[in-house]
Design a protein around this motif. Structure first.
Motif, PDB file in Angstrom:
ATOM      1  N   PHE A  44      43.109  30.480 -37.779  1.00 52.05           N
ATOM      2  CA  PHE A  44      42.326  30.622 -38.466  1.00 52.05           C
ATOM      3  C   PHE A  44      43.605  31.081 -40.185  1.00 52.05           C
ATOM      4  O   PHE A  44      44.586  30.441 -40.129  1.00 52.05           O
ATOM      5  N   SER A  45      42.795  31.340 -41.057  1.00 51.17           N
ATOM      6  CA  SER A  45      43.286  30.780 -42.352  1.00 51.17           C
ATOM      7  C   SER A  45      42.834  32.704 -43.283  1.00 51.17           C
ATOM      8  O   SER A  45      42.159  33.249 -43.046  1.00 51.17           O
ATOM      9  N   LEU A  46      43.986  32.851 -43.527  1.00 58.32           N
ATOM     10  CA  LEU A  46      43.677  34.124 -44.150  1.00 58.32           C
ATOM     11  C   LEU A  46      43.920  34.143 -46.020  1.00 58.32           C
ATOM     12  O   LEU A  46      45.166  33.538 -46.851  1.00 58.32           O
ATOM     13  N   ALA A  47      43.100  34.043 -46.842  1.00 54.70           N
ATOM     14  CA  ALA A  47      42.618  34.018 -48.244  1.00 54.70           C
ATOM     15  C   ALA A  47      43.514  35.548 -48.739  1.00 54.70           C
ATOM     16  O   ALA A  47      43.418  36.315 -48.327  1.00 54.70           O
ATOM     17  N   ARG A  48      43.557  34.924 -50.413  1.00 52.48           N
ATOM     18  CA  ARG A  48      43.867  36.201 -51.074  1.00 52.48           C
ATOM     19  C   ARG A  48      42.682  37.208 -51.116  1.00 52.48           C
ATOM     20  O   ARG A  48      41.622  37.345 -51.370  1.00 52.48           O
ATOM     21  N   GLY A  49      43.663  39.193 -50.926  1.00 52.76           N
ATOM     22  CA  GLY A  49      42.108  39.870 -51.212  1.00 52.76           C
ATOM     23  C   GLY A  49      41.931  39.982 -49.919  1.00 52.76           C
ATOM     24  O   GLY A  49      40.649  40.792 -49.958  1.00 52.76           O
ATOM     25  N   SER A  59      54.967  24.553 -31.292  1.00 53.83           N
ATOM     26  CA  SER A  59      53.707  23.209 -31.727  1.00 53.83           C
ATOM     27  C   SER A  59      52.880  23.849 -33.191  1.00 53.83           C
ATOM     28  O   SER A  59      52.665  25.253 -33.213  1.00 53.83           O
ATOM     29  N   GLY A  60      52.596  22.960 -33.272  1.00 55.71           N
ATOM     30  CA  GLY A  60      51.319  23.669 -35.059  1.00 55.71           C
ATOM     31  C   GLY A  60      51.798  24.024 -36.175  1.00 55.71           C
ATOM     32  O   GLY A  60      53.233  23.480 -36.301  1.00 55.71           O
ATOM     33  N   THR A  61      51.776  24.199 -36.482  1.00 51.36           N
ATOM     34  CA  THR A  61      52.255  24.405 -38.391  1.00 51.36           C
ATOM     35  C   THR A  61      51.545  25.694 -39.036  1.00 51.36           C
ATOM     36  O   THR A  61      50.346  25.916 -38.912  1.00 51.36           O
ATOM     37  N   ILE A  62      52.391  26.026 -39.558  1.00 51.32           N
ATOM     38  CA  ILE A  62      51.926  27.640 -39.772  1.00 51.32           C
ATOM     39  C   ILE A  62      52.101  27.527 -41.584  1.00 51.32           C
ATOM     40  O   ILE A  62      53.328  27.416 -41.855  1.00 51.32           O
ATOM     41  N   ARG A  63      51.402  27.745 -42.194  1.00 53.77           N
ATOM     42  CA  ARG A  63      51.674  26.717 -44.095  1.00 53.77           C
ATOM     43  C   ARG A  63      51.634  29.010 -44.644  1.00 53.77           C
ATOM     44  O   ARG A  63      50.293  29.782 -44.408  1.00 53.77           O
ATOM     45  N   ARG A  64      52.323  29.248 -45.223  1.00 55.97           N
ATOM     46  CA  ARG A  64      52.752  30.226 -46.107  1.00 55.97           C
ATOM     47  C   ARG A  64      52.871  30.426 -47.386  1.00 55.97           C
ATOM     48  O   ARG A  64      53.381  29.470 -48.418  1.00 55.97           O
ATOM     49  N   GLY A  85      44.656  42.319 -54.697  1.00 57.24           N
ATOM     50  CA  GLY A  85      44.600  41.467 -54.738  1.00 57.24           C
ATOM     51  C   GLY A  85      44.912  40.713 -53.401  1.00 57.24           C
ATOM     52  O   GLY A  85      45.442  39.980 -52.522  1.00 57.24           O
ATOM     53  N   GLY A  86      45.565  41.861 -52.898  1.00 64.35           N
ATOM     54  CA  GLY A  86      46.874  41.026 -51.275  1.00 64.35           C
ATOM     55  C   GLY A  86      46.256  41.174 -49.369  1.00 64.35           C
ATOM     56  O   GLY A  86      45.325  41.893 -50.398  1.00 64.35           O
ATOM     57  N   SER A  87      46.249  40.639 -49.340  1.00 60.71           N
ATOM     58  CA  SER A  87      46.531  40.208 -48.010  1.00 60.71           C
ATOM     59  C   SER A  87      47.066  41.242 -46.826  1.00 60.71           C
ATOM     60  O   SER A  87      47.640  41.332 -46.926  1.00 60.71           O
ATOM     61  N   ILE A  88      45.998  40.876 -46.635  1.00 64.50           N
ATOM     62  CA  ILE A  88      46.443  42.153 -44.836  1.00 64.50           C
ATOM     63  C   ILE A  88      46.252  41.231 -43.742  1.00 64.50           C
ATOM     64  O   ILE A  88      45.257  40.980 -43.330  1.00 64.50           O
ATOM     65  N   LEU A  89      47.459  41.529 -42.318  1.00 68.38           N
ATOM     66  CA  LEU A  89      46.960  41.136 -41.461  1.00 68.38           C
ATOM     67  C   LEU A  89      47.506  42.007 -40.712  1.00 68.38           C
ATOM     68  O   LEU A  89      48.071  42.717 -40.551  1.00 68.38           O
ATOM     69  N   TYR A  90      45.964  42.949 -39.704  1.00 66.19           N
ATOM     70  CA  TYR A  90      46.489  44.489 -39.685  1.00 66.19           C
ATOM     71  C   TYR A  90      45.522  44.468 -37.796  1.00 66.19           C
ATOM     72  O   TYR A  90      44.896  43.755 -37.378  1.00 66.19           O
ATOM     73  N   VAL A  91      46.367  45.129 -37.169  1.00 65.30           N
ATOM     74  CA  VAL A  91      46.675  44.715 -35.440  1.00 65.30           C
ATOM     75  C   VAL A  91      46.811  46.128 -35.170  1.00 65.30           C
ATOM     76  O   VAL A  91      47.726  47.501 -35.239  1.00 65.30           O
ATOM     77  N   SER A  92      46.049  46.818 -34.757  1.00 66.67           N
ATOM     78  CA  SER A  92      45.320  48.450 -34.308  1.00 66.67           C
ATOM     79  C   SER A  92      44.565  48.721 -32.789  1.00 66.67           C
ATOM     80  O   SER A  92      43.742  47.412 -33.050  1.00 66.67           O
ATOM     81  N   HIS A  93      44.631  49.455 -32.043  1.00 65.88           N
ATOM     82  CA  HIS A  93      43.209  49.842 -31.115  1.00 65.88           C
ATOM     83  C   HIS A  93      42.683  50.935 -31.831  1.00 65.88           C
ATOM     84  O   HIS A  93      41.910  51.491 -30.773  1.00 65.88           O
ATOM     85  N   ASP A  94      42.575  51.133 -32.988  1.00 65.06           N
ATOM     86  CA  ASP A  94      42.048  51.821 -34.286  1.00 65.06           C
ATOM     87  C   ASP A  94      40.781  51.224 -34.247  1.00 65.06           C
ATOM     88  O   ASP A  94      40.934  50.766 -35.476  1.00 65.06           O
ATOM     89  N   ARG A 105      36.576  41.408 -41.831  1.00 62.21           N
ATOM     90  CA  ARG A 105      36.429  40.278 -40.453  1.00 62.21           C
ATOM     91  C   ARG A 105      37.863  40.604 -39.242  1.00 62.21           C
ATOM     92  O   ARG A 105      39.190  41.267 -39.547  1.00 62.21           O
ATOM     93  N   ALA A 106      37.368  39.770 -38.093  1.00 58.59           N
ATOM     94  CA  ALA A 106      38.632  40.883 -36.902  1.00 58.59           C
ATOM     95  C   ALA A 106      38.643  39.356 -36.190  1.00 58.59           C
ATOM     96  O   ALA A 106      37.497  38.897 -36.223  1.00 58.59           O
ATOM     97  N   LEU A 107      39.912  39.207 -35.876  1.00 61.04           N
ATOM     98  CA  LEU A 107      39.753  38.290 -34.048  1.00 61.04           C
ATOM     99  C   LEU A 107      39.888  38.987 -33.276  1.00 61.04           C
ATOM    100  O   LEU A 107      40.824  40.149 -33.264  1.00 61.04           O
ATOM    101  N   LEU A 108      39.265  38.155 -32.203  1.00 56.87           N
ATOM    102  CA  LEU A 108      39.865  39.240 -30.508  1.00 56.87           C
ATOM    103  C   LEU A 108      40.491  38.257 -30.168  1.00 56.87           C
ATOM    104  O   LEU A 108      39.893  36.929 -29.887  1.00 56.87           O
TER     105      LEU A 108
END
Length: 386
Positions: free
Chosen positions: A21-26, A54-59, A170-179, A189-192
């Protein structure tokens, strides 16, 4: 031991498999899943705490956030000293630390405890310190795990307000919660995740419904979509055929705030069963505003094989003007996680068009009484002054 015996002394476990997956700015992405699905492992990989096999993570830029409580802290050092250590670990320079030290301490609200060893901190105090450091590190991406859940309600609100402000800049957020409500409000958007794989990637509302099906143990064979906008699933041995809402004038979908309505569920059953019948009202943002069921009310519903029955709820719509959806369900116990017979999301939509009683602000009306009392000594003082 394995070298001596020739027998494997470990079990290989794939925590994540073919994640992309990709996470865009903002952009803000929520991550949902049951315990053990791979959510925390994903965040550790993105943040650089773990390296991928394995694989690649681009930051692109600095990534900070809250992972497991206490990560990067030395329990023997004071909170003040840990600011310098932890900030260095996430990439802050000495000048940045010195410039933002007072702001970090002030945001954490630890007061005199900032100079006490971290081993004396409660989990909530550790969260305060960790969040204060991470949010002041000027990241391009902020990661939030379930760590926020240990804070008190006021500080959680303070953190969420700061996260929203970060996103608005304009910050990006990766958010894990059961709420689920916070995911709907905060994320685009959300990943399951399930068993280390992404089984859904899309809108937060749709992700939430997929998550509910997952925890209810309902597979695709038990789904029964009524149309593109409604989700209906379950074992269907007992099911809901129709849902209506009515006031004193009859069936409708526009009501006044505070108006008494009757919600009717037209049900049929292929079995003898004692089930819980539930309703859930959500606002236009997908927030759960009010929900109840007959198990919570202490009045389970009885169904007979081949029978047809109407289940009715009578309640005042003490909600603010706006648009709402009504979800209905049949299940065992007080949640649809157990023996979900029928979950029908957004079975009906309705609008609160205006106030019929006392206006109020917020989401819900609560009866309030006001009294004014003048203490005796104050009354005597006023008399002597005159």
């Amino acid at each position: 031991m394995q070298g001596l015996t020739g027998k494997a002394r470990y079990r290989r476990h794939v925590a994540l498999d073919d994640i992309s997956f990709s996470l865009a700015r903002g952009e803000a992405i929520g991550v949902l899943g049951q315990n053990g699905a791979g959510k925390s492992t994903l965040l550790k990989l993105v943040s650089g705490v773990l390296e991928a096999d394995s694989g690649t993570i681009r930051r692109n830029g600095r990534i900070t956030g809250l992972l497991e409580l206490g990560t990067g802290f030395d329990s023997k050092l004071s909170g003040r000293d840990n600011i310098a250590v932890n900030a260095r670990l996430i990439g802050m320079t000495g000048d940045e630390i010195a410039e933002r030290l007072n702001d970090i301490i002030a945001f954490s609200e630890l007061g005199e405890f900032i100079d006490a060893p971290v081993r004396t901190y409660s989990s909530g105090m550790v969260m305060r310190l960790g969040f204060a450091i991470a949010i002041h590190a000027d990241p391009v991406c902020f990661i939030v795990d379930e760590a926020l859940a240990v804070g008190d309600a006021r500080f959680q609100q303070k953190c969420l307000k700061r996260i929203r402000a970060f996103r608005d800049r304009g910050g990006s957020i990766l958010y894990v919660s059961h709420d689920i409500n916070s995911v709907k409000l905060l994320c685009d958007r959300a990943l399951l995740l399930s068993n280390g794989k992404v089984i859904f990637d899309g809108g937060p509302e749709e992700a939430a419904q997929s998550y509910y099906r997952l925890i209810a143990g309902v597979d695709d064979a038990l789904r029964n979509a009524r149309d593109d906008e409604q989700e209906s699933y379950g074992a269907m041995r007992t099911r809901i055929l129709q849902v209506t809402m009515a006031n004193r004038f009859g069936v409708g979908d526009r009501f006044g705030s505070g108006e008494q309505v009757t919600v009717t569920l037209d049900c049929e059953s292929l079995q003898d069963a004692e089930l819980s019948v539930g309703i859930l009202i959500r606002d236009r943002f997908g927030q759960d505003v009010f929900g109840t069921n007959t198990s919570l009310l202490g009045k389970p519903a009885v169904f007979q094989q081949g029978g047809h029955v109407e289940c009715r709820f009578s309640l005042p719509l003490n909600f603010a003007p706006g648009k709402y959806t009504l979800t209905v369900a049949l299940h065992t116990d007080d949640t649809h996680v157990h023996d979900c017979q029928h979950w029908w999301d957004a079975a009906a939509t309705f609008e609160i068009a205006g106030f019929t009683k006392t206006p109020f602000s917020g989401l819900c009306y609560v009866p309030v009484e006001f009294q004014q009392h003048i203490p005796v000594d104050s009354a005597q003082f006023a008399t002597s002054q005159s």
